[in-house]
Write a protein that holds these residues in place. Structure first.
Motif, PDB file in Angstrom:
ATOM      1  N   CYS B  92     -40.132  29.703  51.851  1.00  0.00           N
ATOM      2  CA  CYS B  92     -41.493  30.190  51.990  1.00  0.00           C
ATOM      3  C   CYS B  92     -41.426  31.393  52.937  1.00  0.00           C
ATOM      4  O   CYS B  92     -40.650  31.381  53.909  1.00  0.00           O
ATOM      5  N   ALA B  93     -42.216  32.414  52.660  1.00  0.00           N
ATOM      6  CA  ALA B  93     -42.256  33.590  53.525  1.00  0.00           C
ATOM      7  C   ALA B  93     -43.709  34.009  53.697  1.00  0.00           C
ATOM      8  O   ALA B  93     -44.558  33.747  52.831  1.00  0.00           O
ATOM      9  N   SER B  94     -44.001  34.655  54.811  1.00  0.00           N
ATOM     10  CA  SER B  94     -45.360  35.170  55.000  1.00  0.00           C
ATOM     11  C   SER B  94     -45.279  36.591  55.562  1.00  0.00           C
ATOM     12  O   SER B  94     -44.258  37.005  56.119  1.00  0.00           O
ATOM     13  N   SER B  95     -46.354  37.332  55.381  1.00  0.00           N
ATOM     14  CA  SER B  95     -46.403  38.690  55.924  1.00  0.00           C
ATOM     15  C   SER B  95     -47.807  38.989  56.419  1.00  0.00           C
ATOM     16  O   SER B  95     -48.792  38.390  55.961  1.00  0.00           O
ATOM     17  N   PRO B  96     -47.901  39.940  57.376  1.00  0.00           N
ATOM     18  CA  PRO B  96     -49.194  40.227  58.005  1.00  0.00           C
ATOM     19  C   PRO B  96     -50.115  41.005  57.076  1.00  0.00           C
ATOM     20  O   PRO B  96     -49.672  41.560  56.068  1.00  0.00           O
ATOM     21  N   PRO B  97     -51.381  41.110  57.446  1.00  0.00           N
ATOM     22  CA  PRO B  97     -52.315  41.915  56.647  1.00  0.00           C
ATOM     23  C   PRO B  97     -51.920  43.379  56.643  1.00  0.00           C
ATOM     24  O   PRO B  97     -51.420  43.905  57.624  1.00  0.00           O
ATOM     25  N   ASP B  98     -52.109  44.012  55.538  1.00  0.00           N
ATOM     26  CA  ASP B  98     -51.912  45.447  55.339  1.00  0.00           C
ATOM     27  C   ASP B  98     -51.770  45.601  53.833  1.00  0.00           C
ATOM     28  O   ASP B  98     -51.811  44.613  53.114  1.00  0.00           O
ATOM     29  N   SER B  99     -51.565  46.803  53.376  1.00  0.00           N
ATOM     30  CA  SER B  99     -51.240  46.907  51.953  1.00  0.00           C
ATOM     31  C   SER B  99     -49.961  46.116  51.749  1.00  0.00           C
ATOM     32  O   SER B  99     -49.092  46.093  52.597  1.00  0.00           O
ATOM     33  N   TYR B 100     -49.849  45.438  50.660  1.00  0.00           N
ATOM     34  CA  TYR B 100     -48.853  44.380  50.510  1.00  0.00           C
ATOM     35  C   TYR B 100     -47.427  44.836  50.768  1.00  0.00           C
ATOM     36  O   TYR B 100     -46.594  44.080  51.233  1.00  0.00           O
ATOM     37  N   SER B 101     -47.137  46.038  50.481  1.00  0.00           N
ATOM     38  CA  SER B 101     -45.730  46.410  50.493  1.00  0.00           C
ATOM     39  C   SER B 101     -45.282  46.994  51.814  1.00  0.00           C
ATOM     40  O   SER B 101     -44.118  47.270  51.997  1.00  0.00           O
ATOM     41  N   ASN B 102     -46.216  47.174  52.754  1.00  0.00           N
ATOM     42  CA  ASN B 102     -45.847  47.856  53.984  1.00  0.00           C
ATOM     43  C   ASN B 102     -45.366  46.941  55.093  1.00  0.00           C
ATOM     44  O   ASN B 102     -44.998  47.408  56.154  1.00  0.00           O
ATOM     45  N   GLN B 103     -45.410  45.668  54.851  1.00  0.00           N
ATOM     46  CA  GLN B 103     -45.079  44.722  55.904  1.00  0.00           C
ATOM     47  C   GLN B 103     -43.852  43.898  55.543  1.00  0.00           C
ATOM     48  O   GLN B 103     -43.637  43.556  54.384  1.00  0.00           O
ATOM     49  N   PRO B 104     -43.039  43.569  56.545  1.00  0.00           N
ATOM     50  CA  PRO B 104     -41.870  42.715  56.267  1.00  0.00           C
ATOM     51  C   PRO B 104     -42.306  41.302  55.940  1.00  0.00           C
ATOM     52  O   PRO B 104     -43.360  40.849  56.395  1.00  0.00           O
ATOM     53  N   GLN B 105     -41.484  40.629  55.198  1.00  0.00           N
ATOM     54  CA  GLN B 105     -41.711  39.216  54.921  1.00  0.00           C
ATOM     55  C   GLN B 105     -40.867  38.400  55.896  1.00  0.00           C
ATOM     56  O   GLN B 105     -39.674  38.660  56.074  1.00  0.00           O
ATOM     57  N   HIS B 106     -41.498  37.409  56.499  1.00  0.00           N
ATOM     58  CA  HIS B 106     -40.812  36.538  57.444  1.00  0.00           C
ATOM     59  C   HIS B 106     -40.538  35.209  56.738  1.00  0.00           C
ATOM     60  O   HIS B 106     -41.483  34.541  56.302  1.00  0.00           O
ATOM     61  N   PHE B 107     -39.272  34.852  56.656  1.00  0.00           N
ATOM     62  CA  PHE B 107     -38.876  33.669  55.904  1.00  0.00           C
ATOM     63  C   PHE B 107     -38.775  32.435  56.797  1.00  0.00           C
ATOM     64  O   PHE B 107     -38.349  32.516  57.963  1.00  0.00           O
ATOM     65  N   GLY B 108     -39.151  31.293  56.225  1.00  0.00           N
ATOM     66  CA  GLY B 108     -38.868  30.016  56.866  1.00  0.00           C
ATOM     67  C   GLY B 108     -37.411  29.647  56.666  1.00  0.00           C
ATOM     68  O   GLY B 108     -36.658  30.351  55.985  1.00  0.00           O
ATOM     69  N   ASP B 109     -37.008  28.516  57.261  1.00  0.00           N
ATOM     70  CA  ASP B 109     -35.614  28.081  57.183  1.00  0.00           C
ATOM     71  C   ASP B 109     -35.239  27.492  55.829  1.00  0.00           C
ATOM     72  O   ASP B 109     -34.068  27.233  55.573  1.00  0.00           O
ATOM     73  N   GLY B 110     -36.229  27.260  54.974  1.00  0.00           N
ATOM     74  CA  GLY B 110     -35.954  26.788  53.627  1.00  0.00           C
ATOM     75  C   GLY B 110     -35.889  25.278  53.521  1.00  0.00           C
ATOM     76  O   GLY B 110     -35.708  24.555  54.511  1.00  0.00           O
ATOM     77  N   THR B 111     -36.076  24.795  52.293  1.00  0.00           N
ATOM     78  CA  THR B 111     -35.885  23.385  51.959  1.00  0.00           C
ATOM     79  C   THR B 111     -34.753  23.312  50.946  1.00  0.00           C
ATOM     80  O   THR B 111     -34.840  23.931  49.878  1.00  0.00           O
ATOM     81  N   ARG B 112     -33.712  22.578  51.305  1.00  0.00           N
ATOM     82  CA  ARG B 112     -32.590  22.413  50.374  1.00  0.00           C
ATOM     83  C   ARG B 112     -32.882  21.189  49.522  1.00  0.00           C
ATOM     84  O   ARG B 112     -32.888  20.070  50.023  1.00  0.00           O
ATOM     85  N   LEU B 113     -33.144  21.405  48.244  1.00  0.00           N
ATOM     86  CA  LEU B 113     -33.556  20.343  47.329  1.00  0.00           C
ATOM     87  C   LEU B 113     -32.430  19.980  46.385  1.00  0.00           C
ATOM     88  O   LEU B 113     -31.844  20.869  45.739  1.00  0.00           O
ATOM     89  N   SER B 114     -32.137  18.701  46.326  1.00  0.00           N
ATOM     90  CA  SER B 114     -31.128  18.199  45.388  1.00  0.00           C
ATOM     91  C   SER B 114     -31.762  17.134  44.515  1.00  0.00           C
ATOM     92  O   SER B 114     -32.285  16.141  45.040  1.00  0.00           O
ATOM     93  N   ILE B 115     -31.697  17.345  43.219  1.00  0.00           N
ATOM     94  CA  ILE B 115     -32.244  16.375  42.260  1.00  0.00           C
ATOM     95  C   ILE B 115     -31.058  15.719  41.540  1.00  0.00           C
ATOM     96  O   ILE B 115     -30.281  16.401  40.875  1.00  0.00           O
ATOM     97  N   LEU B 116     -30.964  14.423  41.687  1.00  0.00           N
ATOM     98  CA  LEU B 116     -29.805  13.698  41.126  1.00  0.00           C
ATOM     99  C   LEU B 116     -30.073  13.209  39.704  1.00  0.00           C
ATOM    100  O   LEU B 116     -31.219  12.978  39.331  1.00  0.00           O
TER     101      LEU B 116
END
Lengths: 112, 116
Positions: B92-116
């Motif tokens: 998941c990532a989020s970015s601050p308000p502004d025109s969409y492309s002008n801001q960096p995306q900040h990523f979470g640490d992620g969820t490692r999903l394994s389906i058996l």
């Protein structure tokens, strides 16, 4: 729409330089660069918005050639901490604003 | 400042089970992105929201996937029923308000999903 990165992998000694290229078949609005270490989240490096724009901090810089739809990331005097996978993310002109397409990544390994 | 928070960090479950991934964006950010990362396909955008509204869900693989953002501080990605090919790291990532492309995306640490 996925940009093409080259090379796929680079191995360097500390202090050496590297260039990573990102090329798109689409006209670009912006290019983002991220670095990801194994098992971690991608970390933002920089955004290039204007054709010809060059940005940088420390010894990492990037350029954006809007006409050629290409961007290059320059790492000079590489350090051990530079190791990781580098991704470019491109925003195509005409696509939904905010939608990034990421390249497959370039794996950079710096040895002491 | 707290970054993007994802839970769980790891999930292992059996095929056919429902999986729910959660994300809390950085406070004040109004764009939220869900990505999937695999060796085969790299980092793919699944869906993104702006001001809690889905803007582009063209990356959602199929009807088994759904995403919601009921308020500015919470989003879920649900897979029902899950299949082994859904195994991946979900960011998941989020970015601050502004025109969409002008801001960096900040990523979470992620969820490692394994389906058996």
């Amino acid at each position: 729409q996925q940009p093409v990165q080259s090379p796929q992998a680079v191995i360097l000694r500390e202090g050496e330089d590297a260039v990573i290229n990102c090329s798109s078949s689409k006209a670009l609005y912006s290019v983002h660069w991220y670095r990801q270490k194994h098992g971690e989240a991608p970390i933002f490096l920089m955004i290039l918005l204007k054709g010809g724009e060059q940005k940088g901090h420390d010894k990492i810089s990037a350029s954006f050639n809007e006409k050629k739809q290409q961007s290059s990331l320059y790492l000079t005097a590489s350090q051990l901490s530079y190791s990781g996978t580098y991704f470019c993310g491109t925003q195509d002109r005409g696509s939904t604003l905010g939608r990034l397409y990421f390249g497959r990544g370039t794996q950079l390994t710096v040895w002491p | 400042d707290a970054g993007v928070i994802q839970s769980p960090r790891h999930e292992v479950t059996e095929m056919g089970q429902e999986v729910t991934l959660r994300c809390k964006p950085i406070s004040g950010h109004n764009s939220l992105f869900w990505y999937r990362q695999t060796m085969m396909r790299g980092l793919e955008l699944l869906i993104y929201f702006n001001n809690n509204v889905p803007i582009d869900d063209s990356g959602m693989p199929e009807d088994r996937f759904s995403a919601k953002m009921p308020n500015a501080s919470f989003s879920t990605l649900k897979i029902q029923p899950s299949e082994p090919r859904d195994s991946a790291v979900y960011f998941c990532a989020s970015s601050p308000p502004d025109s969409y492309s002008n801001q960096p995306q900040h990523f979470g640490d992620g969820t490692r999903l394994s389906i058996l």
